[in-house]
Structures are given as structure tokens and as C-alpha cells.
Design a protein around this motif. Structure first.
Motif, PDB file in Angstrom:
ATOM      1  N   VAL A  51       0.834  -1.209   0.000  1.00 30.79           N
ATOM      2  CA  VAL A  51       0.000   0.000   0.000  1.00 30.79           C
ATOM      3  C   VAL A  51       0.870   1.261   0.000  1.00 30.79           C
ATOM      4  O   VAL A  51       0.606   2.217  -0.730  1.00 30.79           O
ATOM      5  N   MET A  52       1.941   1.261   0.792  1.00 29.86           N
ATOM      6  CA  MET A  52       2.817   2.451   0.839  1.00 29.86           C
ATOM      7  C   MET A  52       3.477   2.697  -0.520  1.00 29.86           C
ATOM      8  O   MET A  52       3.687   3.832  -0.918  1.00 29.86           O
ATOM      9  N   LEU A  53       3.801   1.608  -1.220  1.00 31.59           N
ATOM     10  CA  LEU A  53       4.481   1.748  -2.509  1.00 31.59           C
ATOM     11  C   LEU A  53       3.546   2.190  -3.636  1.00 31.59           C
ATOM     12  O   LEU A  53       3.947   2.915  -4.545  1.00 31.59           O
ATOM     13  N   GLU A  54       2.293   1.760  -3.556  1.00 28.52           N
ATOM     14  CA  GLU A  54       1.394   2.036  -4.683  1.00 28.52           C
ATOM     15  C   GLU A  54       0.504   3.259  -4.443  1.00 28.52           C
ATOM     16  O   GLU A  54      -0.251   3.654  -5.324  1.00 28.52           O
ATOM     17  N   THR A  55       0.588   3.860  -3.247  1.00 26.70           N
ATOM     18  CA  THR A  55      -0.260   5.006  -2.924  1.00 26.70           C
ATOM     19  C   THR A  55       0.570   6.288  -2.950  1.00 26.70           C
ATOM     20  O   THR A  55       1.447   6.465  -2.106  1.00 26.70           O
ATOM     21  N   PRO A  56       0.293   7.180  -3.912  1.00 19.18           N
ATOM     22  CA  PRO A  56       1.114   8.401  -4.034  1.00 19.18           C
ATOM     23  C   PRO A  56       1.196   9.211  -2.734  1.00 19.18           C
ATOM     24  O   PRO A  56       2.244   9.754  -2.409  1.00 19.18           O
ATOM     25  N   GLU A  57       0.059   9.282  -1.974  1.00 14.06           N
ATOM     26  CA  GLU A  57       0.082  10.076  -0.732  1.00 14.06           C
ATOM     27  C   GLU A  57       1.117   9.529   0.244  1.00 14.06           C
ATOM     28  O   GLU A  57       1.748  10.289   0.980  1.00 14.06           O
ATOM     29  N   TYR A  58       1.250   8.206   0.287  1.00 12.76           N
ATOM     30  CA  TYR A  58       2.238   7.591   1.181  1.00 12.76           C
ATOM     31  C   TYR A  58       3.645   7.736   0.616  1.00 12.76           C
ATOM     32  O   TYR A  58       4.579   8.131   1.307  1.00 12.76           O
ATOM     33  N   ARG A  59       3.767   7.390  -0.646  1.00 15.00           N
ATOM     34  CA  ARG A  59       5.109   7.364  -1.248  1.00 15.00           C
ATOM     35  C   ARG A  59       5.762   8.740  -1.208  1.00 15.00           C
ATOM     36  O   ARG A  59       6.977   8.867  -1.079  1.00 15.00           O
ATOM     37  N   SER A  60       4.937   9.786  -1.316  1.00 18.92           N
ATOM     38  CA  SER A  60       5.477  11.155  -1.294  1.00 18.92           C
ATOM     39  C   SER A  60       6.073  11.498   0.064  1.00 18.92           C
ATOM     40  O   SER A  60       6.809  12.466   0.208  1.00 18.92           O
ATOM     41  N   LEU A  93      10.370  -2.411  -0.984  1.00 13.89           N
ATOM     42  CA  LEU A  93      10.254  -3.533  -1.936  1.00 13.89           C
ATOM     43  C   LEU A  93      10.951  -4.769  -1.384  1.00 13.89           C
ATOM     44  O   LEU A  93      10.422  -5.882  -1.446  1.00 13.89           O
ATOM     45  N   ASN A  94      12.160  -4.582  -0.850  1.00 10.95           N
ATOM     46  CA  ASN A  94      12.903  -5.701  -0.258  1.00 10.95           C
ATOM     47  C   ASN A  94      12.119  -6.344   0.886  1.00 10.95           C
ATOM     48  O   ASN A  94      12.037  -7.569   0.993  1.00 10.95           O
ATOM     49  N   VAL A  95      11.560  -5.486   1.744  1.00 10.02           N
ATOM     50  CA  VAL A  95      10.835  -5.985   2.909  1.00 10.02           C
ATOM     51  C   VAL A  95       9.589  -6.751   2.466  1.00 10.02           C
ATOM     52  O   VAL A  95       9.288  -7.831   2.987  1.00 10.02           O
ATOM     53  N   LYS A 123      -1.029 -10.968  -6.507  1.00 10.74           N
ATOM     54  CA  LYS A 123      -1.114 -10.269  -7.805  1.00 10.74           C
ATOM     55  C   LYS A 123      -0.753  -8.804  -7.618  1.00 10.74           C
ATOM     56  O   LYS A 123       0.001  -8.237  -8.411  1.00 10.74           O
ATOM     57  N   GLY A 124      -1.289  -8.204  -6.542  1.00  5.41           N
ATOM     58  CA  GLY A 124      -0.994  -6.795  -6.270  1.00  5.41           C
ATOM     59  C   GLY A 124       0.476  -6.568  -5.977  1.00  5.41           C
ATOM     60  O   GLY A 124       1.082  -5.598  -6.447  1.00  5.41           O
ATOM     61  N   CYS A 125       1.076  -7.482  -5.196  1.00  5.68           N
ATOM     62  CA  CYS A 125       2.503  -7.340  -4.842  1.00  5.68           C
ATOM     63  C   CYS A 125       3.393  -7.489  -6.076  1.00  5.68           C
ATOM     64  O   CYS A 125       4.359  -6.730  -6.259  1.00  5.68           O
ATOM     65  N   ILE A 126       3.074  -8.469  -6.927  1.00  3.16           N
ATOM     66  CA  ILE A 126       3.883  -8.660  -8.152  1.00  3.16           C
ATOM     67  C   ILE A 126       3.716  -7.459  -9.077  1.00  3.16           C
ATOM     68  O   ILE A 126       4.679  -6.994  -9.696  1.00  3.16           O
ATOM     69  N   LYS A 127       2.481  -6.919  -9.145  1.00  6.06           N
ATOM     70  CA  LYS A 127       2.248  -5.741  -9.992  1.00  6.06           C
ATOM     71  C   LYS A 127       3.097  -4.564  -9.513  1.00  6.06           C
ATOM     72  O   LYS A 127       3.694  -3.836 -10.319  1.00  6.06           O
ATOM     73  N   VAL A 128       3.161  -4.373  -8.180  1.00  3.53           N
ATOM     74  CA  VAL A 128       3.995  -3.291  -7.631  1.00  3.53           C
ATOM     75  C   VAL A 128       5.454  -3.475  -8.070  1.00  3.53           C
ATOM     76  O   VAL A 128       6.125  -2.523  -8.470  1.00  3.53           O
ATOM     77  N   LEU A 129       5.941  -4.717  -8.033  1.00  5.40           N
ATOM     78  CA  LEU A 129       7.313  -4.989  -8.474  1.00  5.40           C
ATOM     79  C   LEU A 129       7.470  -4.702  -9.960  1.00  5.40           C
ATOM     80  O   LEU A 129       8.450  -4.085 -10.392  1.00  5.40           O
TER      81      LEU A 129
END
Length: 324
Positions: free
Chosen positions: A233-242, A254-256, A282-288
């Protein structure tokens, strides 16, 4: 809860928990302090271990010359002299893996206790969650460096062969004090693994579950799946990633995410890829897949080759295809 920045409300349980886990700034609260201090002693040494492994050049040339000139005593002594200190380093790496496993057990005991739900543990004990993440990050980095350095196994194989020959010929071996036969056997099994640190953690997590029979296995698997969901969620959500102060934090996440997926796959009876898994694979692989291609190939390979259940019949064809 200064470190916890909730910006999404989780309305769909299928989506898993949505909160910001502050991998950059989380500081231990008083209840976390004792475990945090224990684990911190180990993590302080992790950076030096990676530096030593990165600088590991091996004794390939000396070994080649010794093998090509078996009757030249000078070259035999030169090769032995080059290998012995390197085996001392390999011993240090192996012993660190044992310390890392003990640190993992301390964190699992804290993060899976029945006092809170897995999500509450990660929300309230962010400093411990961060340490758990740092162990996984270190593990994947160590194994990546080890896999790309064939000198490690070559040096150790030469050391063992030479030691055996010295024993047969009753020649005193100074290096034997460093690594005796029993330790050499254990180290040999460790370095024979493609990803030795990950194997140590996977075995360690499995051991933790089997030794704590009074603790439901779900406490451990839900802790792992929750952390995978939070990272995704942190990786795919712009509000978090920013909110990441450094782009390296995205790589860390990603490593974790991949590390906890692999541990979950080892510990959960049906693994991470089954339909009943609490990890959105599926969501995790898509993020990768959404990352720059060259930056995540090692992580995709970790999912392809170091998981336990990917090739099970219960894994959907779609997930298998995503990892092709």
C-alpha cells in the motif's frame, strides 16, 4: 502515535490494513526498548558484514597456481596463507547468521504476542517493525552479494580439501583452530545454499512457530501478511510514497515486501500463492513490475526461485505467468 500517519480508511477487509509505517524515523517507545536494544546490537554490525562481503575478492589466483603446480611447496603455502584469513571472514558471516536468527526470534516474540492484533502490533510498535524490516533488507542484500561471488564457495572448498589432505598426512594446520571440522560442516551447508541468509530466516521462523505451540500460527502468518500489505500500500499510494524522504526507502520497502512474502510462504501451511493466502500476490507482483525493470530483477528472482509453494497446483496460472 507520532510515527503513525493514517491517511486511508480501510473499508474493504480484502484490501488489508492501510497505514503508514515510518521506516525512516520510527523510534522505540518505552515498552519496546528492551527488545529494541537487544536487536540493535546485532543490526549495528550488519553494515560492516555487508561491507566485508562486498570487498571479498577471494584467493582464486593463488588457488589456481597451487592446483596447477602441486609439487611446488611455496605455491601451496602461498595459497593456504591466502585462504585461511578469508575463511575467518566466512566464519564471521556464518556466526552473524546465528545472531540474526536469535534477533528475529526476539522480534517475532514481541510482534506476535496475543496482547494486540498483528495490525495493532505494527501500528503501536513501529520501531520493532522497522528492525524486522531492516533484518529482511539486510538478508536480501547479503544473499544478492553472495550469489554474485563464486569465490566464496571456491575458497571454502579449497580450504576443506587442503585441511583433509593435511590431516591424512599428519601435517599440523594452523587454520584448523579457526574452523574445526564440525563447524566446517555447518558452514559448508550454509554456503551451499543459493540464498543462505534467507534460508536461515525461513528455518528460524518455522522453528519459532514449532517451538511456540501455545501461540496460534496465525499470529505469525498474520504479522507477515500484514507487513506485506502495508509495504504494498505504501508503494502504490502516491500520498504515502510522497512521504519518503529518500528514494532508497522505496527500494527498502520492496525488499521488505518480498522478504515477508518468502517467510510467509515457508511458514503458512498452504503458502503465499494459494487463493486462501492473506497476501495479495497479484498486487505485490504488480507493484514490483511497475518499478524500473533492472532494479527489481533480483527480487522477482527471489520469488521465482526461493519460495516454497510457487509451483504448487494451487497457484493460479495467472500468478505463475506474472512471474515468467
Amino acid at each position: 502515535m507520532g510515527n503513525l500517519l493514517k491517511v486511508l480508511t480501510c473499508t474493504d477487509l480484502e484490501q488489508g490494513p492501510n497505514f503508514f509505517l515510518d521506516f525512516e524515523n520510527a523510534q522505540p517507545t518505552e515498552p519496546e526498548r528492551e527488545v529494541w536494544d537487544q536487536v540493535n546490537v546485532v543490526l549495528k554490525d550488519a553494515r560492516g558484514i555487508l561491507d566485508d562481503l562486498q570487498d571479498y575478492k577471494g584467493a582464486g589466483e593463488e588457488i589456481r597456481e597451487a592446483i596447477q603446480n602441486p609439487s611446488d611447496e611455496g605455491l601451496q603455502e602461498k595459497a593456504w596463507g591466502a585462504v585461511v584469513p578469508l575463511v575467518g571472514k566466512l566464519k564471521k558471516f556464518y556466526e552473524f547468521s546465528q545472531r540474526l536468527e536469535a534477533a528475529l526470534h526476539s522480534l517475532l516474540r514481541a510482534l506476535t504476542s496475543t496482547r494486540y492484533s498483528p495490525t495493532e502490533h505494527l501500528e503501536r510498535e513501529q520501531a520493532l517493525a522497522k528492525q524486522f524490516a531492516e533484518i529482511l533488507h539486510f538478508t536480501l542484500r547479503f544473499d544478492e552479494l553472495k550469489m554474485t561471488n563464486p569465490a566464496i564457495q571456491n575458497d571454502f572448498s579449497y580450504y576443506r580439501r587442503t585441511l583433509n589432505r593435511m590431516r591424512i598426512n599428519n601435517v599440523p594446520a594452523e587454520g584448523e583452530n579457526e574452523v574445526n571440522n564440525e563447524l566446517a560442516n555447518r558452514m559448508s551447508l550454509f554456503y551451499a545454499e543459493a540464498t543462505p541468509m534467507l534460508k536461515t530466516l525461513s528455518d528460524g521462523t518455522t522453528k519459532f512457530v514449532s517451538e511456540n505451540k501455545n501461540l496460534p500460527i496465525e499470529n505469525t502468518t498474520d504479522c507477515l501478511s500484514t507487513m506485506a500489505s502495508v509495504c504494498k500500500v505504501m508503494l502504490e499510494t502516491p500520498e504515502y510514497r510522497s512521504r519518503f524522504a529518500s528514494e532508497e526507502t522505496a527500494s527498502f520497502c520492496l525488499n521488505v515486501m518480498v522478504g515477508v512474502i518468502i517467510l510467509y510462504d515457508y511458514v503458512h501451511p498452504v503458502g503465499a500463492f494459494a487463493k486462501s493466502s492473506k497476501i495479495d500476490m497479484k498486487g505485490c507482483i504488480k507493484v514490483l513490475r511497475d518499478q524500473p525493470p533492472n532494479s527489481v530483477e533480483g527480487l522477482l528472482n527471489a520469488l521465482r526461485y526461493t519460495t516454497k509453494h510457487l509451483n504448487d497446483d494451487s497457484t493460479s496460472k495467472h500468478i505463475k505467468a506474472m512471474l515468467q
